[in-house]
Design an enzyme around this catalytic site. Sequence first.
Site, PDB file in Angstrom:
ATOM      1  N   ASP A  62       0.865  -1.174   0.000  1.00 15.53           N
ATOM      2  CA  ASP A  62       0.000   0.000   0.000  1.00 15.53           C
ATOM      3  C   ASP A  62       0.911   1.236   0.000  1.00 15.53           C
ATOM      4  O   ASP A  62       1.617   1.493   0.982  1.00 15.53           O
ATOM      5  CB  ASP A  62      -0.864  -0.037   1.273  1.00 15.53           C
ATOM      6  N   VAL A  63       0.889   1.990  -1.094  1.00  9.41           N
ATOM      7  CA  VAL A  63       1.826   3.116  -1.230  1.00  9.41           C
ATOM      8  C   VAL A  63       1.592   4.232  -0.210  1.00  9.41           C
ATOM      9  O   VAL A  63       2.464   5.076  -0.028  1.00  9.41           O
ATOM     10  CB  VAL A  63       1.794   3.724  -2.658  1.00  9.41           C
ATOM     11  N   ASN A  89       2.816   6.090  -9.913  1.00  7.91           N
ATOM     12  CA  ASN A  89       1.611   5.996 -10.738  1.00  7.91           C
ATOM     13  C   ASN A  89       0.362   5.622  -9.933  1.00  7.91           C
ATOM     14  O   ASN A  89      -0.746   5.986 -10.316  1.00  7.91           O
ATOM     15  CB  ASN A  89       1.844   4.959 -11.846  1.00  7.91           C
ATOM     16  N   SER A 141      -2.553  14.659 -13.448  1.00 12.44           N
ATOM     17  CA  SER A 141      -3.772  14.543 -14.264  1.00 12.44           C
ATOM     18  C   SER A 141      -4.095  15.873 -14.923  1.00 12.44           C
ATOM     19  O   SER A 141      -3.894  16.947 -14.321  1.00 12.44           O
ATOM     20  CB  SER A 141      -4.951  14.137 -13.379  1.00 12.44           C
ATOM     21  N   TYR A 154      -9.309  14.907  -5.408  1.00 11.08           N
ATOM     22  CA  TYR A 154      -8.395  14.300  -6.384  1.00 11.08           C
ATOM     23  C   TYR A 154      -7.561  15.376  -7.087  1.00 11.08           C
ATOM     24  O   TYR A 154      -6.336  15.283  -7.184  1.00 11.08           O
ATOM     25  CB  TYR A 154      -9.225  13.520  -7.406  1.00 11.08           C
ATOM     26  N   ALA A 156      -6.892  18.341  -6.149  1.00 12.34           N
ATOM     27  CA  ALA A 156      -5.932  18.948  -5.209  1.00 12.34           C
ATOM     28  C   ALA A 156      -4.696  18.061  -5.061  1.00 12.34           C
ATOM     29  O   ALA A 156      -3.560  18.535  -5.056  1.00 12.34           O
ATOM     30  CB  ALA A 156      -6.600  19.157  -3.847  1.00 12.34           C
ATOM     31  N   LYS A 158      -3.503  15.983  -7.249  1.00 13.64           N
ATOM     32  CA  LYS A 158      -2.732  15.964  -8.502  1.00 13.64           C
ATOM     33  C   LYS A 158      -1.979  17.282  -8.708  1.00 13.64           C
ATOM     34  O   LYS A 158      -0.889  17.300  -9.272  1.00 13.64           O
ATOM     35  CB  LYS A 158      -3.667  15.669  -9.692  1.00 13.64           C
TER      36      LYS A 158
HETATM   37  N1  LIG Z   1      -7.181   6.639 -16.538  1.00 16.96           N
HETATM   38  C1  LIG Z   1      -7.244   7.957 -16.681  1.00 16.96           C
HETATM   39  O1  LIG Z   1      -8.074   8.475 -17.440  1.00 16.96           O
HETATM   40  C2  LIG Z   1      -6.301   8.863 -15.911  1.00 16.96           C
HETATM   41  C3  LIG Z   1      -6.305  10.221 -16.213  1.00 16.96           C
HETATM   42  C4  LIG Z   1      -5.453  11.077 -15.546  1.00 16.96           C
HETATM   43  C5  LIG Z   1      -4.605  10.582 -14.564  1.00 16.96           C
HETATM   44  N2  LIG Z   1      -4.613   9.265 -14.273  1.00 16.96           N
HETATM   45  C6  LIG Z   1      -3.714   8.801 -13.214  1.00 16.96           C
HETATM   46  O2  LIG Z   1      -2.921   7.734 -13.682  1.00 16.96           O
HETATM   47  C7  LIG Z   1      -2.686   6.816 -12.620  1.00 16.96           C
HETATM   48  C8  LIG Z   1      -3.148   5.422 -13.042  1.00 16.96           C
HETATM   49  O3  LIG Z   1      -4.526   5.474 -13.360  1.00 16.96           O
HETATM   50  P1  LIG Z   1      -5.311   4.208 -13.947  1.00 16.96           P
HETATM   51  O4  LIG Z   1      -6.480   4.730 -14.675  1.00 16.96           O
HETATM   52  O5  LIG Z   1      -4.367   3.300 -14.638  1.00 16.96           O
HETATM   53  O6  LIG Z   1      -5.832   3.540 -12.595  1.00 16.96           O
HETATM   54  P2  LIG Z   1      -6.355   2.041 -12.330  1.00 16.96           P
HETATM   55  O7  LIG Z   1      -7.389   2.166 -11.254  1.00 16.96           O
HETATM   56  O8  LIG Z   1      -6.735   1.355 -13.588  1.00 16.96           O
HETATM   57  O9  LIG Z   1      -5.051   1.358 -11.724  1.00 16.96           O
HETATM   58  C9  LIG Z   1      -4.484   1.894 -10.559  1.00 16.96           C
HETATM   59  C10 LIG Z   1      -3.690   0.826  -9.841  1.00 16.96           C
HETATM   60  O10 LIG Z   1      -3.226   1.413  -8.611  1.00 16.96           O
HETATM   61  C11 LIG Z   1      -3.424   0.471  -7.579  1.00 16.96           C
HETATM   62  N3  LIG Z   1      -3.555   1.153  -6.281  1.00 16.96           N
HETATM   63  C12 LIG Z   1      -4.602   1.903  -5.830  1.00 16.96           C
HETATM   64  N4  LIG Z   1      -4.370   2.301  -4.576  1.00 16.96           N
HETATM   65  C13 LIG Z   1      -3.159   1.800  -4.224  1.00 16.96           C
HETATM   66  C14 LIG Z   1      -2.388   1.856  -3.045  1.00 16.96           C
HETATM   67  N5  LIG Z   1      -2.826   2.503  -1.937  1.00 16.96           N
HETATM   68  N6  LIG Z   1      -1.196   1.231  -3.017  1.00 16.96           N
HETATM   69  C15 LIG Z   1      -0.743   0.555  -4.098  1.00 16.96           C
HETATM   70  N7  LIG Z   1      -1.448   0.451  -5.248  1.00 16.96           N
HETATM   71  C16 LIG Z   1      -2.642   1.072  -5.302  1.00 16.96           C
HETATM   72  C17 LIG Z   1      -4.690  -0.262  -7.947  1.00 16.96           C
HETATM   73  O11 LIG Z   1      -4.771  -1.527  -7.280  1.00 16.96           O
HETATM   74  C18 LIG Z   1      -4.529  -0.397  -9.449  1.00 16.96           C
HETATM   75  O12 LIG Z   1      -3.850  -1.589  -9.812  1.00 16.96           O
HETATM   76  C19 LIG Z   1      -3.434   7.349 -11.407  1.00 16.96           C
HETATM   77  O13 LIG Z   1      -2.553   8.078 -10.597  1.00 16.96           O
HETATM   78  C20 LIG Z   1      -4.474   8.271 -12.014  1.00 16.96           C
HETATM   79  O14 LIG Z   1      -4.862   9.305 -11.140  1.00 16.96           O
HETATM   80  C21 LIG Z   1      -5.451   8.385 -14.911  1.00 16.96           C
END
Ligand SMILES: NC(=O)c1ccc[n+]([C@@H]2O[C@H](COP(=O)([O-])OP(=O)(O)OC[C@H]3O[C@@H](n4cnc5c(N)ncnc54)[C@H](O)[C@@H]3O)[C@@H](O)[C@H]2O)c1
Length: 248
Positions: A62-63, A89, A141, A154, A156, A158
Amino acid sequence: MLLKDKVSIVTGAAAGIGAGIAELFAEHGSTVYLIDLDGDGCERVAARINAAGGTAYAHTGDVSRVDSVIGATQTAASRHGRIDILINNAGIYPRRPFLEMEEAEWDQMQDVNLKSVFHLCKLVVPHMIAQRSGKIVNLSSVTFFKGLANLCHYVASKGGMIGFSRSLARELGPHNVHINCITPGAVKTEGEIIHAQPDMLADIQRCQCLDRRLLPVDVARVVLFLASEMSDGMTGQTLNVDGGLILY
Ligand SMILES: NC(=O)c1ccc[n+]([C@@H]2O[C@H](COP(=O)([O-])OP(=O)(O)OC[C@H]3O[C@@H](n4cnc5c(N)ncnc54)[C@H](O)[C@@H]3O)[C@@H](O)[C@H]2O)c1
């Protein structure tokens, strides 16, 4: 092979953008340490990478808790004597109107999305300073630039990542450690499918220059650029990967 013999840590690597980054990094010759809360998912991605001829190690963690991720960074450092790349990420994005938002939800968002970056950098940066090189990429983001209703906690977090990265870039530059951010737009991932409504996604696509959905690999390729020597002249920057959603 842009990352030959490099050692990388990728958080949130069990799904979505993180899995895409881990797989692309391995294709480019990096040993990859995957950290995710979802241990089974993490093992599946690592197994896929190893079966394809790469080298990946899965760590359930858990990060938001330093005691939960320190093992992965210590293992990587002691096994290889270095950590070259850190990709922050892991992130969550449950929507909640401001007036309904509980303090605990605000805190959890900051802990997972932002405090995690503090923890991972604390663990990894000393190795990068000692080896006089390092690349850190933080997944922020595009919502930071646009704002988005029901996501103030969220957005905030980012924005905090961008401020943190700019400040640390000034501190770490003299040590040849680079830290940059990426601001993805709407990317088709497991998380997005759960949290975003289809009509909202169609609206976003209409506002992009590119008339298609973004995929994890679209983001992963730009992360690869920022993690490789191709971007050695850059630090403290934020790159938009949003299909041309905002232009500036
Ligand atoms: N998908 C989008 O449209 C989008 C847009 C802008 C930014 N982002 C950012 O990109 C990153 C990845 O997004 P995504 O869409 O691939 O997300 P996702 O939900 O598909 O995958 C996120 C992963 O992070 C893991 N995770 C969540 N909480 C955690 C924790 N406390 N400790 C360890 N692992 C944890 C989850 O288990 C999951 O495997 C995020 O930071 C998100 O905010 C995504």
